[in-house]
Design an enzyme around this catalytic site. Structure first.
Site, PDB file in Angstrom:
ATOM      1  N   HIS A   1      26.752   7.458  -0.093  1.00  0.00           N
ATOM      2  CA  HIS A   1      25.762   7.164  -1.139  1.00  0.00           C
ATOM      3  C   HIS A   1      25.813   8.273  -2.186  1.00  0.00           C
ATOM      4  CE1 HIS A   1      21.932   6.496  -3.163  1.00  0.00           C
ATOM      5  NE2 HIS A   1      21.824   5.339  -2.550  1.00  0.00           N
TER       6      HIS A   1
ATOM      7  N   CYS B   1       0.866  -1.175   0.000  1.00  0.00           N
ATOM      8  CA  CYS B   1       0.000   0.000   0.000  1.00  0.00           C
ATOM      9  C   CYS B   1       0.904   1.227   0.000  1.00  0.00           C
ATOM     10  CB  CYS B   1      -0.944  -0.016   1.200  1.00  0.00           C
ATOM     11  SG  CYS B   1      -0.112  -0.114   2.801  1.00  0.00           S
TER      12      CYS B   1
END
Length: 619
Positions: free
Chosen positions: A541, A26
């Protein structure tokens, strides 16, 4: 966040393909149906970076990710579902609820899009930008209605997939129910007969039960045909037999029966709200967020859609959910003001905004359940607000609970007053009843010696104070430093992965910021995990969503397990390729084991640094 790594970790810890019967998602959660919940490593899943919570119950095993859930879902390994003869010991009711939720959850995006488009149209009409008779308004209105008119088609596909038969046959069944030519035949004077029997004149647009029941029955016909037909003709005759056999039952019996049941459900809800309205909405307002907590709120979708199809509005479920959002926003605001820890304060304030927009899970799991006591305020506030909503007969034609949709309510004034009542009670309860001892770390803010980043001399002097600073992390590249909170990656900006800093790069090499060891490498070489000799675990990152580039433009000079020295090249990247692919090249540097230290402080912010300059102080 490395979506692929997280997806693989979750996949393994829930028991792998042999234990997964079904998985969907969801807005914030991966929703698994497992053959055996006991085979899942729940504690291990909770510890995964990127997982914010876990809910078990009602036949589903729900891993809470947050807004990045679709990206993680997309990286889950392709798997066949577990055998039907599983060791699942859930009750019949639990499995039924799980089936309903599993069928409707994939449709939430369509329903949300159509509902929010209706909200936008209402706002444009109220502001005078568009009139209800304008061509643009009429076109957009029809676009919004498509989300609901064709629900039988969307649902047919979802139900068939859930029952493990051809999902497009399910869509076909839904299409039969809303076929314009058939609708015209049914409504003509004198009606129409099928095999000598009169076909009931019933409207199936936006209906739920007819297609659900029909596809369920068709699944038995489909499997029977699959067993008796030879392989040489199975591909052609199996769907033909399924449709030919089920169509008479669908149009003569099952479809009308489904509509009748749906009408009775709507009439029952209408009876409740007309005769016990204040009490019904009181109950929904009080316990709406508890339904969200257990994942049972998705089982209300068919009831909501049936009510909207019958009456054009809902005066129970969506209004009650709106009050739950008001309570969560209030709790987060009060907690944010009271919190002394900067990270918890930031989580609280951001969760309050998210709740007002219509997504309550970050507030529920990140704040309310962590503090525990505000649950009482949430229930009390929702109950009183629900009582007011019931007395004022508040209703709405939209399917999404969000304060953006407030102008669509039958009375904006009374809807606002009821929401403010809930907000005030939940805020006051949290403010007065939640004490410092209820907060993480007893609501004690970290105490550190002030850093002096203006000159290298002052920083070097600070490093000599071993009682205050344990270690310095150098900048791994040249560029402009910005706070993590200003990046466009929610996982890093929320500090969920740890404290640190971000750098807008001015070169293309990631150099080691300390001496240590490579502890994690990632597919695509867009990130690397390293650990210093002093135990600082650092994640570097490169870019946002650059995992999608699948390594194009990235190269790695070290492997997992390698040792390195300060200044040694670890990664190379191509900013031009990143930009060409449509992604940001901001480099995020975060101490993933921040919790093991007193604090992590950025020594440079909104200023340029060279590779090797001091970037972070770890206390």
């Amino acid at each position: 966040m490395d979506y692929k790594q997280l997806a693989n970790d979750i996949y393994e810890k829930v028991g792998g393909g042999k234990n997964i019967q079904h998985v969907t998602h969801c807005a914030t959660r991966l929703r698994f149906t497992l053959a055996d919940d006991k085979k899942a490593d729940s504690e291990g899943i909770k510890q995964l970076k990127g997982v914010t919570g876990l809910v078990q119950g009602n036949g589903q095993y729900q891993v809470i990710i947050g807004p990045d859930v679709s990206s993680v879902y997309a990286q889950l390994p392709v798997t066949e579902t577990a055998a039907d003869a599983s060791s699942n010991s859930n009750s019949v009711i639990s499995r039924l609820l799980d089936f309903i939720a599993g069928c409707f959850t994939p449709m939430i995006a369509i329903i949300a899009a159509g509902g929010m488009l209706q909200v936008v149209l209402s706002l444009l009409e109220l502001s005078g930008i568009l009139a209800a008779t304008d061509d643009t308004y009429l076109v957009l209105y029809q676009v919004s209605q498509a989300a609901f008119f064709f629900i039988p088609i969307y649902l047919g596909n979802s139900v068939a997939k859930r029952l493990k038969i051809d999902p497009f046959l399910g869509s076909y069944v839904g299409g039969i129910f809303v076929m314009p030519g058939l609708t015209t035949l049914l409504s003509q004077e004198g009606g129409i007969t099928f095999f000598g029997m009169t076909v009931p004149n019933v409207s199936y647009s936006a209906s739920v039960l007819p297609v659900l029941l029909t596809v369920w029955l068709m699944s038995y016909v489909y499997r029977f045909a699959d067993r008796i037909l030879p392989n040489s003709v199975k591909f052609i005759l199996r769907p033909l037999i399924a449709i030919i056999v089920i169509t008479p039952f669908a149009l003569l019996f099952v479809g009308p029966l489904g509509v009748t049941i749906g009408n009775y459900v709507s009439q029952f809800l209408n009876f409740l709200t007309n005769n016990f309205g204040p009490l019904a909405v009181l109950f929904m307002g009080a316990f709406a967020q508890l339904l969200v907590m257990t994942g049972m709120h998705t089982t209300l979708t068919p009831i909501l859609l049936t009510s909207l199809a019958s009456y054009g509005y809902d005066d129970l479920i969506v209004p009650g959910m709106l009050l739950g959002l008001a309570a969560e926003a209030a709790i987060c605001l009060a907690a944010g003001i009271k919190a002394k820890d900067a990270e918890f304060k930031q989580v609280s304030f951001s969760s309050a905004i998210t709740a007002l927009m219509g997504v309550s899970e970050p507030a529920l799991y990140g704040v309310t359940l962590r503090l525990k006591k505000p649950i009482v305020g949430m229930i009390l506030g929702g109950a009183v607000g629900g009582l007011y909503f019931g007395l004022m007969k508040i209703n709405t034609p939209v399917v999404i609970a969000s304060f953006v949709a407030l102008p669509s309510y039958s009375s904006v004034l009374h809807a606002t007053i009821g929401s403010l009542i809930t907000f005030a009670i939940a805020f006051a309860y949290t403010w007065f009843m939640v004490k410092d001892s209820d907060f993480p770390n007893n609501n004690v803010a970290p105490v550190t010696e002030p850093a002096a980043p203006e000159t290298n001399e002052s920083i070097e002097a600070a490093t000599d104070q071993s009682t205050a600073i344990e270690k310095i992390v150098l900048s791994p590249l040249q560029g402009a430093v910005i706070p993590l909170s200003e990046t466009n990656d929610q996982a890093f900006a929320s500090l969920a992965l740890g404290k640190g800093a971000a750098v807008k790069p001015q070169d293309d090499t990631i150099a080691a910021p300390f001496t240590g060891k490579v502890t994690a490498v990632f597919p695509g070489n867009h990130a690397i995990g390293i650990t210093s000799n002093e135990g600082i675990e650092l994640l570097i990152h490169i870019g946002i969503d650059t995992v999608n580039m699948q390594g194009d433009g990235f190269s790695r000079q070290v492997n997992e397990g390698d040792t390195f020295v300060t200044g040694q090249a670890l990664l190379h990247f191509d900013s031009a390729k990143i930009a060409l692919a449509g992604y940001e090249d901001t480099v995020m540097i975060t101490v993933t084991n921040t919790i093991n230290f007193l604090d992590v402080v950025a020594l440079a912010a909104h200023q340029d640094v060279q590779a090797g300059d001091q970037l972070l102080a770890v206390f």
